[in-house]
Motif scaffolding. Structure first.
Motif, PDB file in Angstrom:
ATOM      1  N   ALA A   1       0.826  -1.205   0.000  1.00  0.00           N
ATOM      2  CA  ALA A   1       0.000   0.000   0.000  1.00  0.00           C
ATOM      3  C   ALA A   1       0.861   1.257   0.000  1.00  0.00           C
ATOM      4  CB  ALA A   1      -0.927  -0.008   1.212  1.00  0.00           C
ATOM      5  N   VAL A   2       1.986   1.215   0.734  1.00  0.00           N
ATOM      6  CA  VAL A   2       2.899   2.361   0.731  1.00  0.00           C
ATOM      7  C   VAL A   2       3.431   2.605  -0.676  1.00  0.00           C
ATOM      8  CG1 VAL A   2       5.138   3.188   1.556  1.00  0.00           C
ATOM      9  CG2 VAL A   2       3.538   2.116   3.159  1.00  0.00           C
ATOM     10  N   THR A   3       3.806   1.531  -1.363  1.00  0.00           N
ATOM     11  CA  THR A   3       4.326   1.669  -2.726  1.00  0.00           C
ATOM     12  C   THR A   3       3.270   2.255  -3.659  1.00  0.00           C
ATOM     13  OG1 THR A   3       5.842  -0.195  -2.379  1.00  0.00           O
ATOM     14  CG2 THR A   3       5.359   0.413  -4.659  1.00  0.00           C
ATOM     15  N   ASP A   4       2.030   1.794  -3.545  1.00  0.00           N
ATOM     16  CA  ASP A   4       0.961   2.347  -4.374  1.00  0.00           C
ATOM     17  C   ASP A   4       0.798   3.847  -4.133  1.00  0.00           C
ATOM     18  OD1 ASP A   4       0.448  -0.125  -5.467  1.00  0.00           O
ATOM     19  OD2 ASP A   4      -1.239  -0.559  -4.150  1.00  0.00           O
ATOM     20  N   ASP A   5       0.844   4.242  -2.873  1.00  0.00           N
ATOM     21  CA  ASP A   5       0.680   5.660  -2.547  1.00  0.00           C
ATOM     22  C   ASP A   5       1.864   6.483  -3.051  1.00  0.00           C
ATOM     23  OD1 ASP A   5      -1.697   4.988  -1.362  1.00  0.00           O
ATOM     24  OD2 ASP A   5      -0.949   5.094   0.697  1.00  0.00           O
ATOM     25  N   MET A   6       3.055   5.891  -3.013  1.00  0.00           N
ATOM     26  CA  MET A   6       4.232   6.577  -3.554  1.00  0.00           C
ATOM     27  C   MET A   6       4.090   6.784  -5.055  1.00  0.00           C
ATOM     28  SD  MET A   6       7.377   4.756  -1.493  1.00  0.00           S
ATOM     29  CE  MET A   6       8.628   5.782  -2.259  1.00  0.00           C
ATOM     30  N   LEU A   7       3.644   5.764  -5.755  1.00  0.00           N
ATOM     31  CA  LEU A   7       3.504   5.880  -7.205  1.00  0.00           C
ATOM     32  C   LEU A   7       2.444   6.911  -7.585  1.00  0.00           C
ATOM     33  CD1 LEU A   7       3.819   2.124  -8.187  1.00  0.00           C
ATOM     34  CD2 LEU A   7       5.476   3.941  -8.644  1.00  0.00           C
ATOM     35  N   ALA A   8       1.381   6.983  -6.822  1.00  0.00           N
ATOM     36  CA  ALA A   8       0.365   8.002  -7.079  1.00  0.00           C
ATOM     37  C   ALA A   8       0.940   9.404  -6.885  1.00  0.00           C
ATOM     38  CB  ALA A   8      -0.833   7.782  -6.159  1.00  0.00           C
ATOM     39  N   LEU A   9       1.730   9.588  -5.835  1.00  0.00           N
ATOM     40  CA  LEU A   9       2.363  10.878  -5.601  1.00  0.00           C
ATOM     41  C   LEU A   9       3.344  11.216  -6.713  1.00  0.00           C
ATOM     42  CD1 LEU A   9       3.073  13.348  -3.826  1.00  0.00           C
ATOM     43  CD2 LEU A   9       4.753  11.888  -2.664  1.00  0.00           C
ATOM     44  N   LEU A  10       4.173  10.247  -7.114  1.00  0.00           N
ATOM     45  CA  LEU A  10       5.145  10.507  -8.183  1.00  0.00           C
ATOM     46  C   LEU A  10       4.442  10.891  -9.478  1.00  0.00           C
ATOM     47  CD1 LEU A  10       7.216   9.371  -6.166  1.00  0.00           C
ATOM     48  CD2 LEU A  10       8.201   8.060  -8.047  1.00  0.00           C
ATOM     49  N   ARG A  11       3.365  10.223  -9.790  1.00  0.00           N
ATOM     50  CA  ARG A  11       2.615  10.574 -10.995  1.00  0.00           C
ATOM     51  C   ARG A  11       2.149  12.026 -10.923  1.00  0.00           C
ATOM     52  NH1 ARG A  11      -2.675   7.108 -12.391  1.00  0.00           N
ATOM     53  NH2 ARG A  11      -1.167   5.662 -13.308  1.00  0.00           N
ATOM     54  N   HIS A  12       1.657  12.442  -9.751  1.00  0.00           N
ATOM     55  CA  HIS A  12       1.191  13.818  -9.571  1.00  0.00           C
ATOM     56  C   HIS A  12       2.343  14.804  -9.747  1.00  0.00           C
ATOM     57  CE1 HIS A  12      -1.162  17.136  -7.828  1.00  0.00           C
ATOM     58  NE2 HIS A  12      -0.093  17.425  -7.103  1.00  0.00           N
ATOM     59  N   LEU A  13       3.472  14.537  -9.102  1.00  0.00           N
ATOM     60  CA  LEU A  13       4.604  15.465  -9.163  1.00  0.00           C
ATOM     61  C   LEU A  13       5.198  15.523 -10.566  1.00  0.00           C
ATOM     62  CD1 LEU A  13       6.349  14.554  -5.779  1.00  0.00           C
ATOM     63  CD2 LEU A  13       5.051  16.640  -6.282  1.00  0.00           C
ATOM     64  N   PHE A  14       5.349  14.382 -11.208  1.00  0.00           N
ATOM     65  CA  PHE A  14       5.957  14.349 -12.540  1.00  0.00           C
ATOM     66  C   PHE A  14       5.092  15.023 -13.592  1.00  0.00           C
ATOM     67  CE2 PHE A  14       8.452  10.186 -11.524  1.00  0.00           C
ATOM     68  CZ  PHE A  14       9.363  10.929 -10.788  1.00  0.00           C
ATOM     69  N   SER A  15       3.796  15.128 -13.339  1.00  0.00           N
ATOM     70  CA  SER A  15       2.897  15.758 -14.303  1.00  0.00           C
ATOM     71  C   SER A  15       2.628  17.223 -13.967  1.00  0.00           C
ATOM     72  CB  SER A  15       1.568  14.993 -14.355  1.00  0.00           C
ATOM     73  OG  SER A  15       0.918  15.030 -13.097  1.00  0.00           O
ATOM     74  N   ALA A  16       3.524  17.816 -13.175  1.00  0.00           N
ATOM     75  CA  ALA A  16       3.422  19.233 -12.792  1.00  0.00           C
ATOM     76  C   ALA A  16       2.215  19.502 -11.919  1.00  0.00           C
ATOM     77  CB  ALA A  16       3.412  20.139 -14.018  1.00  0.00           C
ATOM     78  N   GLY A  17       1.795  18.497 -11.190  1.00  0.00           N
ATOM     79  CA  GLY A  17       0.681  18.688 -10.277  1.00  0.00           C
ATOM     80  C   GLY A  17       1.031  19.691  -9.193  1.00  0.00           C
ATOM     81  N   ALA A  18       0.120  20.577  -8.921  1.00  0.00           N
ATOM     82  CA  ALA A  18       0.377  21.658  -7.967  1.00  0.00           C
ATOM     83  C   ALA A  18      -0.191  21.317  -6.596  1.00  0.00           C
ATOM     84  CB  ALA A  18      -0.244  22.961  -8.474  1.00  0.00           C
ATOM     85  N   ALA A  19       0.274  22.043  -5.598  1.00  0.00           N
ATOM     86  CA  ALA A  19      -0.287  21.933  -4.257  1.00  0.00           C
ATOM     87  C   ALA A  19      -1.680  22.568  -4.246  1.00  0.00           C
ATOM     88  CB  ALA A  19       0.625  22.653  -3.262  1.00  0.00           C
ATOM     89  N   PRO A  20      -2.558  22.100  -3.366  1.00  0.00           N
ATOM     90  CA  PRO A  20      -2.338  21.012  -2.402  1.00  0.00           C
ATOM     91  C   PRO A  20      -2.572  19.641  -3.032  1.00  0.00           C
ATOM     92  CG  PRO A  20      -4.525  21.927  -2.107  1.00  0.00           C
ATOM     93  CD  PRO A  20      -3.859  22.752  -3.178  1.00  0.00           C
ATOM     94  N   TYR A  21      -1.938  18.647  -2.412  1.00  0.00           N
ATOM     95  CA  TYR A  21      -2.129  17.258  -2.818  1.00  0.00           C
ATOM     96  C   TYR A  21      -2.552  16.483  -1.584  1.00  0.00           C
ATOM     97  CZ  TYR A  21      -1.073  12.476  -4.275  1.00  0.00           C
ATOM     98  OH  TYR A  21      -1.157  11.131  -4.558  1.00  0.00           O
ATOM     99  N   ASP A  22      -3.647  15.776  -1.703  1.00  0.00           N
ATOM    100  CA  ASP A  22      -4.207  15.064  -0.560  1.00  0.00           C
ATOM    101  C   ASP A  22      -4.228  13.572  -0.874  1.00  0.00           C
ATOM    102  OD1 ASP A  22      -5.416  14.391   1.803  1.00  0.00           O
ATOM    103  OD2 ASP A  22      -7.437  14.964   1.178  1.00  0.00           O
ATOM    104  N   GLY A  23      -3.210  12.872  -0.394  1.00  0.00           N
ATOM    105  CA  GLY A  23      -3.119  11.444  -0.623  1.00  0.00           C
ATOM    106  C   GLY A  23      -3.411  10.668   0.640  1.00  0.00           C
TER     107      GLY A  23
END
Length: 271
Positions: free
Chosen positions: A127-149
């Motif tokens: 589950a930690v890995t899944d949450d990390m990958l979701a965050l990385l996808r957000h950051l790599f796609s120029a996703g802006a704050a706030p991010y609520d994971g």
């Protein structure tokens, strides 16, 4: 089918220069990607069980600077041992400095003592890995704050460098959970199947899970020279016919890796 190499980064006595020489040799022989393993604080000596003497992301930064077109990836980086924000920064930086030649290969890990040693959560590593990958996808796609994971969130902050193109994600592992993870987050799935029939079955399951997403089925095998090279080439062809898009090979001890890389590339060129 792409032919790839897993660099022998499990020998503390190996001269560091050897990694450079092997990467350049792989590039000259037509291998498309060189992979590096990862362990942070294993409970036993580095060797047959534990690879990753030299930290893979730092090593990739060096190797991309001394090669021209060879891609580099982690096979696999034990994601839940890492801080996801720092990991995202490292990978995005490598992506930019290398001209897009970096693949982030992730796995959930398997060694309880190593997780305990660094204070990581073994029980929830998937589950930690899944949450990390979701965050990385957000950051790599120029996703802006706030991010609520679910685990990783931030109210403010600026992420840079933003990759100027997709950062490929490889998910390694044989389990159903690994296939689901690859189908949802990955561009490549790298398995360790027992035979071509098993690989084909897992590849079909991956395709069904991925739906409209294109996820390349790949695998990793080992050859230390104890079997004839023609037998390994036969296996490679069988995996190709079973649907493998990529084949990564670990060639055993570093002393003979260059010769075995050459022998296999030559054998497959005749097929």
């Amino acid at each position: 089918m792409e032919l790839q190499v897993v660099l022998p980064n499990e020998f503390p006595t190996m001269p560091v220069r050897t990694l450079v020489d092997l990467a350049r040799a792989a590039e000259d022989l037509g291998y498309t990607t060189a992979w590096l393993p990862d362990h942070v604080l294993p409970p036993g000596e580095y060797g047959a069980t534990f690879g990753g003497v030299h930290e893979p992301l730092v090593t990739i930064g060096h190797l991309t600077a001394v090669t021209e077109h060879l891609r580099f990836g982690t096979s696999v980086l034990v994601a839940p041992l890492r801080d996801p924000f720092v990991l995202a920064k490292q990978v995005a930086t490598l992506h930019q400095l290398s001209g897009g030649r970096v693949i982030l290969g992730v796995g959930v890990g398997w060694n309880v003592p190593e997780f305990d040693a660094v204070g990581a959560d073994y029980a929830h590593r998937g589950a930690v890995t899944d949450d990390m990958l979701a965050l990385l996808r957000h950051l790599f796609s120029a996703g802006a704050a706030p991010y609520d994971g679910r685990r990783f969130s931030y109210e403010q902050g600026v992420f840079a460098p933003v990759p100027d193109g997709p950062v490929p994600i490889m998910v390694g592992g044989n389990s159903d959970a690994a296939l689901r993870r690859a189908a949802r987050y990955g561009d490549v799935w790298q398995g360790l199947p027992a035979d071509p029939g098993t690989f084909a079955e897992r590849a079909r399951m991956l395709a069904g899970l991925a739906g409209d997403r294109a996820v390349l089925p790949a695998l990793r095998i080992g050859w230390d020279g104890s079997a004839p090279v023609e037998r390994v080439a036969d296996a490679a062809v069988a995996y190709r016919e079973a649907g493998a898009a990529q084949l990564a090979v670990h060639f055993g001890g570093h002393e003979g890796t260059a010769a075995r890389m050459t022998a296999l590339a030559d054998a497959l060129a005749r097929r």
